[in-house]
Design a protein around this motif. Sequence first.
Motif, PDB file in Angstrom:
ATOM      1  N   GLY A   1      47.929  62.323  46.404  1.00 29.08           N
ATOM      2  CA  GLY A   1      48.155  63.749  46.352  1.00 29.08           C
ATOM      3  C   GLY A   1      49.259  63.898  47.479  1.00 29.08           C
ATOM      4  N   ARG A   2      50.085  62.622  47.406  1.00 28.28           N
ATOM      5  CA  ARG A   2      51.308  62.908  48.186  1.00 28.28           C
ATOM      6  C   ARG A   2      52.676  62.489  47.517  1.00 28.28           C
ATOM      7  N   GLU A   3      53.834  62.651  48.169  1.00 24.28           N
ATOM      8  CA  GLU A   3      55.007  62.289  47.497  1.00 24.28           C
ATOM      9  C   GLU A   3      55.352  60.657  47.756  1.00 24.28           C
ATOM     10  N   ARG A   4      56.102  60.161  46.875  1.00 25.81           N
ATOM     11  CA  ARG A   4      56.304  58.777  46.904  1.00 25.81           C
ATOM     12  C   ARG A   4      57.240  58.591  48.128  1.00 25.81           C
ATOM     13  N   GLU A   5      57.204  57.576  48.931  1.00 31.71           N
ATOM     14  CA  GLU A   5      57.780  57.221  50.219  1.00 31.71           C
ATOM     15  C   GLU A   5      58.183  55.951  50.296  1.00 31.71           C
ATOM     16  N   GLY A   6      59.465  55.404  50.694  1.00 31.81           N
ATOM     17  CA  GLY A   6      59.979  54.206  50.910  1.00 31.81           C
ATOM     18  C   GLY A   6      59.219  53.526  51.970  1.00 31.81           C
ATOM     19  N   VAL A   7      58.629  52.083  52.030  1.00 27.33           N
ATOM     20  CA  VAL A   7      58.183  51.203  52.695  1.00 27.33           C
ATOM     21  C   VAL A   7      59.097  50.173  53.095  1.00 27.33           C
ATOM     22  N   ALA A   8      59.698  49.575  52.308  1.00 31.32           N
ATOM     23  CA  ALA A   8      60.472  48.445  52.754  1.00 31.32           C
ATOM     24  C   ALA A   8      61.651  48.304  51.747  1.00 31.32           C
ATOM     25  N   ALA A   9      62.785  47.582  52.289  1.00 34.35           N
ATOM     26  CA  ALA A   9      63.988  47.331  51.412  1.00 34.35           C
ATOM     27  C   ALA A   9      64.126  46.015  51.821  1.00 34.35           C
ATOM     28  N   ILE A  10      65.412  45.631  50.882  1.00 35.45           N
ATOM     29  CA  ILE A  10      65.970  44.176  51.354  1.00 35.45           C
ATOM     30  C   ILE A  10      67.301  44.409  50.639  1.00 35.45           C
ATOM     31  N   ASP A  11      68.337  43.990  51.258  1.00 33.25           N
ATOM     32  CA  ASP A  11      69.550  43.812  50.737  1.00 33.25           C
ATOM     33  C   ASP A  11      70.014  42.754  49.949  1.00 33.25           C
TER      34      ASP A  11
END
Length: 122
Positions: free
Chosen positions: A42-52
């Motif tokens: 029921g919620r929007e997608r959100e960023g959790v973790a990223a790696i460059d």
Amino acid sequence: HVQLVESGGGSVQAGGSLILSCAASGYDFSKLYMAWFRQPPGREREGVAAIDTSGVPTYTHSVRDRFTVSKDNAKNTLYLQMNSLKPEDTAMYYCAAAGWVSDPLVEGGYKYWGQGTQVTVS
């Protein structure tokens, strides 16, 4: 064309751990910006973790000190080690990739997406 396949989701009790994997193909993995996003019910997608491409991680505040993102260029695989899981971590988790992003936790910057893997914490 980059193809991404997530695995490792499942059901776990609060306080438990899971490791998500994302196998990539179709591009030089070492040149990809990679990230994990999640979409709770029921919620929007959100960023959790990223790696460059240099291996520098970025985390959203709610998972910092509990989740660890890493990548193995030899295996073309992205990982998300999730510890001390909470019920609010319940979501569909998606792997994403791009050649470059300006903001690593904003989904609009990512061109390639996996199908997702469900994580349920009770």
